[in-house]
Design an enzyme around this catalytic site. Structure first.
Site, PDB file in Angstrom:
ATOM      1  N   GLY A  43      11.119  -6.695   1.375  1.00 55.97           N
ATOM      2  CA  GLY A  43      12.046  -7.280   2.215  1.00 55.97           C
ATOM      3  C   GLY A  43      12.027  -7.053   3.857  1.00 55.97           C
ATOM      4  N   GLY A  99       8.739  -7.447   4.614  1.00 56.21           N
ATOM      5  CA  GLY A  99       7.046  -7.751   4.040  1.00 56.21           C
ATOM      6  C   GLY A  99       5.625  -7.726   3.303  1.00 56.21           C
ATOM      7  N   ILE A 149      -1.183  -6.618  -1.893  1.00 58.32           N
ATOM      8  CA  ILE A 149      -0.961  -5.386  -2.881  1.00 58.32           C
ATOM      9  C   ILE A 149       0.305  -4.558  -2.923  1.00 58.32           C
ATOM     10  CG2 ILE A 149      -3.178  -4.029  -3.230  1.00 58.32           C
ATOM     11  CD1 ILE A 149      -2.348  -2.147  -1.496  1.00 58.32           C
ATOM     12  N   ASP A 153      16.151   7.290   1.610  1.00 59.52           N
ATOM     13  CA  ASP A 153      15.642   6.186   0.976  1.00 59.52           C
ATOM     14  C   ASP A 153      14.548   6.567  -0.728  1.00 59.52           C
ATOM     15  OD1 ASP A 153      14.156   2.639   1.144  1.00 59.52           O
ATOM     16  OD2 ASP A 153      15.993   3.615  -0.098  1.00 59.52           O
ATOM     17  N   LYS A 179       0.430  -2.449   5.860  1.00 55.06           N
ATOM     18  CA  LYS A 179       1.873  -3.107   6.087  1.00 55.06           C
ATOM     19  C   LYS A 179       2.219  -3.904   6.748  1.00 55.06           C
ATOM     20  CE  LYS A 179       5.832   0.011   5.865  1.00 55.06           C
ATOM     21  NZ  LYS A 179       7.230   0.595   5.295  1.00 55.06           N
TER      22      LYS A 179
END
Length: 810
Positions: A474, A476, A470, A594, A492
């Site tokens: 960078g 995975g 889904i 981030d 993840k």
């Protein structure tokens, strides 16, 4: 300052023209034998000069290295190089605007000046405009032959043009030779108006032998690319070339020797079996767009007889018929192929059923990748003896001083602010060590009680079925899965890198950071961590499943329904609550580092939750700042943080301001396909805001949805977040207050409109009195209604606006 540089350069040229002294050529042609003072001539006719301090270019601190083997059958060009274990650059003087051809030569020899063989070097190459020309590049190959990379770059005379060579951690970068010169005017497609660089991937002389043309382009044979050798045969020329035709006919352009060598048009492949087709296969990046140039010259049939079709990836592109009326006239045709899910690319031709002669042919083929990747310019340590770009070779007396000062001022002012190195948010897992023992010893997080076995994760994802992917990044892939207890999760899983994978220790640190941060916090607007796995050298995180995906998907993914303005305001408000909690709530001062639209996820009810805490820093708000290497995502990075490396919560505020503009405008933070002044959303949005034109760049899908007062408040909030000086930016508490205010303005307008549309306006007016919405002092510092544990997760009302409820407002 942009208007000042041109007169200064004009003054320099004027002084040079007046002078009777002799100066070396200022022509923008550079052929450099790097790391050597010797001149070298190649059999192809190219002449490379040894490095010189008076040749119009300079280089930063680096080392000249030599090949210790000195094999006699290798050109001297590939026996020396310039190398360094830190970023270094070559800087060039440019005197003419245009598209330049840049070739970089790499030969991985063994160096006496380095403990490592050049074949172990892993590095990247950037240009002055932040475009990544090469990434994680290695020159190692099985034949030990030189590797040549070719690019077409738009360069302006106002640029101080540089090529940066940036090694990966614990590695180094090198280059053996550099070519830089103006490209033939006919080469770049006339409808290609973008400033994006082009990278040559393939250049084939179809049906012929390898050819080197007059500007050093290598045309390889197409033998290895034909999918079925029996489908095609080499054509036998029927006539000599006709070069008298000029211009464009039916989208095809009459060619000449500067576009392709005439030898390319004198050979071709044509059909063997006219009931089939000829297909050429290529390996390309699925993450890039490509320009294809196909070369045709009818040397195989009678004029007017052959008509055929051209296809790319099975899709029809062009009927090639008009050229058959012009016997032996060279033509070429350009087109763009967009992103594809496959890394296998094909070009095919097949006869047109309506043609009198059933045949098809191709003479040449070029495939160029459109370079769209951006990376921050590294901070390069200058070498005192090389920092001034030597524009002229020798200057006498007072005139030399004027020239040098002028050039120094022009280039020096442009780069007066040092740019900092930025590490992007990319996972790089530890190399496999058998059983993953290194992971287990490094993490020691079993006390958290969040560990999930690899077998259960395998079962949850159907052995990591690609149909369940889904998301990708960078780091995975992200998979949809269901645990044994029935819980829907997002898994993840980090990529496993090869032996050259960079930053593996940092990847493990980010993995550990995310586990620790998410194990400590619980909030309605923060994604919850279900567990993790570090078996078998894996790094896997398991989160609660977010049904609607990322905010980014809903802003500019054409397959996802667009969000209404009300929904966007609710999402922004929710994300602000989550960040406010990180900064000041029970989390005790966590800086996300981030913040971006792809790290804001939406559940089935479009409730926003901030995700991805791998780069987070905690405890920073107990201090003035935290000194740290710059990390984050380009386009969202706080400029003050990039310059000073001083991290505060205001860095998150800046990034969130970029997200607010994304939400309003429905476009990415960085869009390299746009004109230069529009490429960076933060800069473009603030320029439009200052000019009073913000409403003109609002997402077209929001037309007639936004109340002017709500838009004004929202725009002012984004503007405050994006102030260059961090001290001028609001706290997340203030941002949250302003967004709640914008949302309330929008809701009040809708209620008013609904009321005015009623047929009983007069009768209702006394019973339904709309409040005057006024801005109360920010209570953000005391608003922790969402600083909750599990029992309070359903709380949605923000107490700041309790005084603004319809009917209760004071």
């Amino acid at each position: 300052m942009g208007h000042l540089r041109i007169p200064l350069l004009s003054l320099l040229v004027f002084l040079l023209n007046l002078s009777s002294f002799h100066f070396l050529s200022l022509a923008d042609d550079y052929f450099i034998n790097c790391g050597s003072h010797e001149n070298v001539s190649l059999t192809s006719g190219q002449n490379f000069s040894g490095e010189s301090k008076s040749a119009g270019y300079s280089f930063s601190k680096s080392k000249a290295v030599k090949d210790i083997n000195q094999l006699p059958d290798i050109s001297p060009l590939y026996k020396t190089a310039r190398s360094f274990n830190k970023p270094f650059y070559y800087q060039f003087s440019i005197t003419e605007d245009g598209t330049y051809l840049v070739r970089l030569h790499f030969s991985a020899f063994s160096s006496s000046s380095s403990s490592n063989n050049l074949s172990t070097a892993v590095f990247g190459v950037l240009d002055s405009k932040n475009f990544t020309l090469l990434n994680n590049f290695t020159a190692k190959n099985t034949t030990y032959s030189p590797v040549i990379k070719e690019f077409f770059l738009r360069i302006d005379i106002t640029d101080s043009f540089r090529l940066y060579f940036t090694p990966q951690p614990s590695s180094f970068a090198f280059v053996n030779a550099i070519e830089l010169f103006l490209s033939p005017v006919d080469f770049i497609p006339e409808n290609y108006t973008s400033n994006l660089p082009l990278h040559t991937i393939y250049r084939l002389n179809v049906g012929g032998s390898p050819v080197n043309d007059t500007i050093g382009r290598k045309w390889e044979t197409d033998d290895s690319h034909i999918s079925d050798q029996n489908s095609a045969k080499k054509a036998t020329p029927q006539s000599t070339l006709n070069l008298d035709r000029y211009g464009k006919i039916d989208g095809l352009v009459a060619s000449n020797a500067s576009v392709a060598p005439l030898l390319v048009y004198q050979t071709a492949r044509e059909m063997t079996n006219v009931t089939s087709n000829i297909t050429w296969l290529f390996s390309v990046s699925s993450k890039a767009r490509h320009i294809v140039r196909a070369h045709f010259c009818d040397i195989v049939g009678q004029p007017g007889n052959i008509i055929f079709n051209l296809y790319a990836n099975g899709n029809f592109r062009k009927e090639i018929g008009i050229i058959s009326q012009y016997s032996a006239v060279p033509f070429f045709y350009d087109f763009v192929v967009n992103y594809s899910e496959s890394e296998l690319f094909n070009i095919s031709i097949r006869p047109n059923n309506g043609a009198s002669e059933q045949n098809a042919f191709l003479n040449g083929l070029e495939i160029l990748e459109i370079v769209e990747g951006l990376a921050p310019i590294p901070n390069v340590k200058e070498s005192k003896k090389n920092v001034v770009a030597p524009v002229v070779g020798s200057v006498l007396g007072g005139l030399s001083l004027i020239c040098v000062l002028t050039v120094g001022f022009v280039f020096g002012f442009r780069h007066r602010k040092a740019e900092k190195h930025v590490e992007t948010s990319v996972w790089s897992p530890m190399p496999a060590n058998g059983g993953g023992s290194s992971h287990s010893s490094a993490l020691n997080l079993d006390y958290l009680g969040l560990k999930i076995s690899f077998n259960e994760i395998q079962s949850a994802t159907n052995n990591f079925d690609t149909k369940l992917v889904i998301g990708k990044g960078g780091f995975g892939n992200v998979y949809r899965g269901t645990l044994l207890n029935g819980t829907k999760v997002a898994v993840k899983r980090a990529y496993k890198r090869d032996e050259h994978g960079s930053g593996s220790g940092q990847g493990l640190l980010e993995f550990k950071t995310e586990i620790i941060v998410l194990s400590k916090i619980r909030h309605r607007h923060l994604v919850s961590l279900i567990g993790y796995c570090n078996e078998r050298s894996e790094m896997i995180l398991v989160y609660e499943f977010m049904e609607k995906g990322t905010l980014r998907d809903h802003l500019y993914d054409s397959d996802v329904p667009r969000l209404s303005w009300n929904q966007r305001l609710e999402i922004c408000t929710g994300a602000a609550r989550g960040l406010h909690y990180l900064h000041t709530g029970a989390a005790r001062g966590i800086i996300h580092r981030d913040v971006k639209s792809s790290n804001i996820l939406l559940d089935e009810n479009h409730v926003a939750k901030v995700a991805d805490f791998g780069l987070s820093r905690s405890g920073a708000l107990d201090e003035t700042h935290v000194s740290t290497n710059v990390k984050g995502t380009f386009g969202y990075l706080d400029p003050e943080y990039m310059m000073s490396e001083q991290l505060t919560e205001k860095s998150d505020v800046y990034s969130f301001g970029v997200v607010l503009l994304e939400v309003l405008c429905g476009r990415p933070a960085i869009d390299p396909t746009l004109p230069r002044e529009q490429m960076n959303l933060a800069e473009w949005g603030m320029l439009c805001k200052k000019k009073g034109l913000l409403e003109q760049i609002v997402d077209s899908s929001l037309k007639n949805q936004i109340d002017p007062s709500s838009l004004r408040t929202f725009g002012e909030t984004a503007e405050k977040c994006l102030q260059d000086d961090a001290s001028d930016r609001p706290t997340m508490a203030d941002v949250l207050w302003d967004l709640e205010y914008a949302l309330q303005l929008q809701k009040t307008t809708k209620l008013k409109e609904a009321h005015e549309d009623s047929t009983t306006i007069a009768a209702s007016s006394a019973a339904f009195s709309l409040p005057i919405v006024q801005r109360f002092p920010s209570l953000g510092s005391t608003t922790n209604g969402d600083d909750t544990r599990d029992s309070d997760l359903d709380t949605t009302e923000n107490k700041i606006f309790s005084q603004l409820k319809i009917g209760d407002a004071r």
